[in-house]
Design a protein around this motif. Structure first.
Motif, PDB file in Angstrom:
ATOM      1  N   LEU A 145     -32.397  -4.769  23.569  1.00  0.00           N
ATOM      2  CA  LEU A 145     -33.241  -5.056  22.408  1.00  0.00           C
ATOM      3  C   LEU A 145     -32.358  -5.312  21.200  1.00  0.00           C
ATOM      4  O   LEU A 145     -31.368  -4.619  20.976  1.00  0.00           O
ATOM      5  N   GLN A 146     -32.741  -6.312  20.406  1.00  0.00           N
ATOM      6  CA  GLN A 146     -32.006  -6.595  19.173  1.00  0.00           C
ATOM      7  C   GLN A 146     -32.926  -7.309  18.207  1.00  0.00           C
ATOM      8  O   GLN A 146     -33.653  -8.226  18.594  1.00  0.00           O
ATOM      9  N   GLU A 147     -32.924  -6.873  16.955  1.00  0.00           N
ATOM     10  CA  GLU A 147     -33.722  -7.487  15.906  1.00  0.00           C
ATOM     11  C   GLU A 147     -32.788  -8.105  14.881  1.00  0.00           C
ATOM     12  O   GLU A 147     -32.070  -7.384  14.164  1.00  0.00           O
ATOM     13  N   GLY A 148     -32.778  -9.445  14.808  1.00  0.00           N
ATOM     14  CA  GLY A 148     -31.936 -10.121  13.832  1.00  0.00           C
ATOM     15  C   GLY A 148     -30.468  -9.793  14.045  1.00  0.00           C
ATOM     16  O   GLY A 148     -29.925  -9.889  15.143  1.00  0.00           O
ATOM     17  N   MET A 162     -48.582   0.601  28.124  1.00  0.00           N
ATOM     18  CA  MET A 162     -48.212   1.408  26.971  1.00  0.00           C
ATOM     19  C   MET A 162     -47.279   0.625  26.073  1.00  0.00           C
ATOM     20  O   MET A 162     -46.707  -0.404  26.473  1.00  0.00           O
ATOM     21  N   THR A 163     -47.100   1.097  24.858  1.00  0.00           N
ATOM     22  CA  THR A 163     -46.118   0.523  23.950  1.00  0.00           C
ATOM     23  C   THR A 163     -45.188   1.632  23.448  1.00  0.00           C
ATOM     24  O   THR A 163     -45.597   2.785  23.311  1.00  0.00           O
ATOM     25  N   LEU A 164     -43.928   1.253  23.215  1.00  0.00           N
ATOM     26  CA  LEU A 164     -42.939   2.160  22.644  1.00  0.00           C
ATOM     27  C   LEU A 164     -42.422   1.532  21.360  1.00  0.00           C
ATOM     28  O   LEU A 164     -41.987   0.380  21.358  1.00  0.00           O
ATOM     29  N   LYS A 165     -42.454   2.280  20.279  1.00  0.00           N
ATOM     30  CA  LYS A 165     -41.909   1.795  19.023  1.00  0.00           C
ATOM     31  C   LYS A 165     -40.387   1.707  19.120  1.00  0.00           C
ATOM     32  O   LYS A 165     -39.728   2.613  19.594  1.00  0.00           O
ATOM     33  N   ILE A 166     -39.823   0.575  18.698  1.00  0.00           N
ATOM     34  CA  ILE A 166     -38.367   0.452  18.621  1.00  0.00           C
ATOM     35  C   ILE A 166     -37.902   1.322  17.473  1.00  0.00           C
ATOM     36  O   ILE A 166     -38.281   1.103  16.318  1.00  0.00           O
TER      37      ILE A 166
END
Length: 479
Positions: free
Chosen positions: A393-396, A471-475
Motif C-alpha cells: 500500500l502507498q498513498e502518493g 470488511m474494510t480496514l483503515k490504512i
C-alpha cells in the motif's frame, strides 16, 4: 430473500486523527456477511463506489457518513462476465453495468436515485460463451469509458471483437482481431467419465495514447499487439513468450500482465510475469517500434517461483520500483513440511528503477515472511488457498506500507522504515480458523470521501459454512 442475509453497517462519526494506540485497537469494519459472496469490488474513477456480488445480485454501496446501499442490480440469466463503466461527465447517474450473456452484450444504467433501467442489447456476442452456466458471473474488465464514447471487447472463438458506442448512442462494430485461445482438457481417471475443459481468453487492455486516442493492447499468438481504436489494424508491439508455465509447486497459479506507465513517459508499459519459471519480462512503450516484433527490453529470473508483482516507490526517489513475491522451489520434504505447518516460506524483494527507466536485475533488499495457506490434494484436484492478505500500500509520496500476516497470528500493517518493517497496527481478530481464506494480492481501496484516507476492502471466504465476510480496514496514519 437473497443470500446476503446479515448486513451490518458500522457508523463512523467525525473524529480527530487517530493516535498510534487508537489505531492499534481499531479493528475491521464489517460490511456484510452472507452464505456465498461471489466478490467485493471497488469501482469508479476515484474508488467511490463499492459493489458486493451475491450470486446474480449486485449491491452498490457508497460511504455517506455510514456505508449505505444505494442500488441493487439483478444480472440477466446466463450472464458470464460483467463490468462497470463510469458515467459521462455531467451525467446524473452512478454508471452502467455491462454484461456478456450467451448471445449478446447488454447494459443497464444505475440512475442517481438508485433505480436501475432494463438491460438493453448493445451488440452481438462472440459465440464463445455457450452451454450451461455453473457458477456466478465473473467480474472482468472488458468495457471502458473514453470521454463521451464507450468501448468494449468481446472474446470470440477465434480472437477478439471490438465495439464503440458513440456520444449519440450509435454502436459501431470496429472489427475483429485474430488471437489464439488456449484450451485445456482432462478426461480424468478410470473410464473417463470425469471431463474438465477450460478456454483461456488472451490478455487485452485498453489505454489512451497521444491526443486522447484510445488503443487496444492485446496478446496475439506469439506476440503482444497494439491496435488504434475505433479504426485501425493490429500491429505487432513486442514478442511474447511462446509458452506460459503457470504451475507453482504443481499448483496452478496465474498472474495477469501489468499494463501501466511505470517510467512516466505518458505511455502504457507492460510487465509480464511467468510464475512457474520465475521469469519477468519488461516492455517499455517508448522503446517499441510497431510492426517489428521487438524483444522485451529486459528479462530476468528469480531462482524459484513468483506469486505476485507490484509497482511502488520503495526508496523515496519518486520512481516506481518493482516488487516481487517469490517462493523458492520446494523439494518433496519441504512440500510435506509446508502441508504440516500450513504456511509457505516467501520472500518479498525490491528492484530499483534507475534513471533511464530500467529496473536493476539484482534485488536491493529481500525480506522473508511465513504466508499461511490451506493446501488440499486429491487424485483429481490440487488447490492452495491463502489464509491472509498480502498487499503493498502507498498513498502518493508517503512511505511504503504492507498489509500481511503477523508473526503472532492474524493480520498486521507494517511500515517500511530504513531497512526494516515496523508494525503499525495489528488485527488479531483476523486469525483464521481452518477453511477461511482471502483473495490475497489484489488491492481494493474504497474512498470514503474526498480528502479522506481510503480503506482496504477484503473478502474473507469460508467454503465450509455460511460465514463469508466483506470488511474494510483503515490504512493507519503515520506517527
Amino acid at each position: 430473500m437473497n443470500r446476503l442475509t446479515n448486513l451490518i453497517l458500522a457508523i463512523f462519526l467525525a473524529m480527530p486523527a487517530l493516535s498510534l494506540a487508537q489505531t492499534q485497537k481499531m479493528g475491521p469494519t464489517i460490511l456484510a456477511k452472507g452464505h456465498a459472496i461471489a466478490g467485493a469490488y471497488v469501482v469508479g474513477v476515484t474508488g467511490e463506489l463499492a459493489i458486493l456480488q451475491d450470486g446474480p445480485v449486485l449491491f452498490c454501496m457508497i460511504w455517506d457518513k455510514i456505508p449505505k446501499i444505494v442500488a441493487r442490480v439483478v444480472l440477466p440469466e446466463e450472464t458470464y462476465l460483467w463490468d462497470y463503466v463510469s458515467p459521462k461527465a455531467g451525467m446524473k447517474a452512478m454508471g452502467e453495468i455491462v454484461v456478456q450473456v450467451k448471445g449478446a452484450v447488454a447494459a443497464a444504467t444505475i440512475k442517481s436515485d438508485g433505480s436501475v433501467t432494463k438491460f438493453n442489447r448493445l451488440s452481438a456476442g462472440g459465440g464463445l460463451f455457450r452451454g450451461r452456466l455453473s457458477m456466478p458471473a465473473t467480474r472482468r474488465r472488458f468495457a471502458w469509458r473514453v470521454v463521451d464514447d464507450t468501448y468494449w471487447v468481446v472474446p470470440t472463438l477465434t480472437g477478439l471483437r471490438c465495439f464503440q458506442r458513440k456520444k449519440n448512442g450509435d454502436v459501431v462494430d470496429c472489427g475483429s482481431e485474430s488471437a489464439r485461445l488456449t484450451s485445456e482438457q482432462s478426461l480424468g481417471h478410470g473410464l473417463g467419465y470425469r471431463l474438465k475443459a477450460r478456454v483461456t481468453v488472451p490478455f487485452f487492455d485498453l489505454a489512451v495514447g497521444d491526443a486522447g486516442h484510445p488503443y487496444l493492447l492485446f496478446r496475439q499468438n506469439r506476440f503482444y499487439a497494439r491496435r488504434e481504436l475505433p479504426v485501425g489494424k493490429g500491429k505487432i508491439w513486442g514478442k511474447a513468450p511462446d509458452t506460459d508455465n503457470n504451475e507453482v509447486v504443481k499448483f496452478e497459479h496465474r498472474i495477469p500482465p501489468l499494463c501501466v506507465d511505470f517510467d512516466d513517459d505518458g505511455q502504457r508499459d507492460l510487465i509480464h510475469v511467468d510464475p512457474g519459471t520465475g521469469t519477468t519480462l519488461i516492455y517499455r512503450s517508448g522503446k517499441r517500434a510497431l510492426g517489428k516484433g521487438s524483444e522485451p527490453d529486459s528479462v530476468f529470473r528469480v531462482t524459484g517461483h513468483v506469486l505476485w508483482r507490484w509497482l511502488a516507490d520503495g526508496d523515496g526517489d519518486g520512481r516506481k520500483d518493482l516488487f516481487l513475491l517469490e517462493l523458492s522451489k520446494l523439494n518433496v520434504i519441504a512440500q510435506v513440511k509446508v502441508m504440516q505447518k500450513r504456511s509457505l516460506p516467501v520472500i518479498l524483494s525490491m528492484r530499483r528503477q534507475l534513471d533511464d527507466g530500467r529496473f536493476q536485475r539484482s534485488a536491493r533488499w529481500s525480506d522473508r515472511f511465513e504466508f499461511p495457506c490451506e493446501i488440499s490434494m486429491t487424485r483429481n484436484v490440487r488447490r492452495v488457498r491463502f489464509r491472509a492478505p498480502f498487499k503493498l500500500l502507498q498513498e502518493g509520496n508517503q512511505k511504503l506500507l504492507l498489509l500481511g500476516p503477523a508473526k503472532e497470528g492474524g493480520v498486521a500493517c507494517y511500515e517500511r522504515v530504513e531497512k526494516h518493517w515496523v508494525p503499525m497496527a495489528s488485527y488479531p481478530e483476523l486469525l483464521m480458523a481452518r477453511g477461511f481464506h482471502f483473495k490475497p494480492f489484489d488491492d481494493q481501496r474504497w474512498l470514503a470521501n474526498s480528502g479522506a484516507r481510503p480503506s482496504v476492502m477484503l473478502l474473507m471466504k469460508n467454503p465450509q459454512s455460511a460465514d463469508d465476510c466483506v470488511m474494510t480496514l483503515k490504512i493507519p496514519e503515520k506517527k
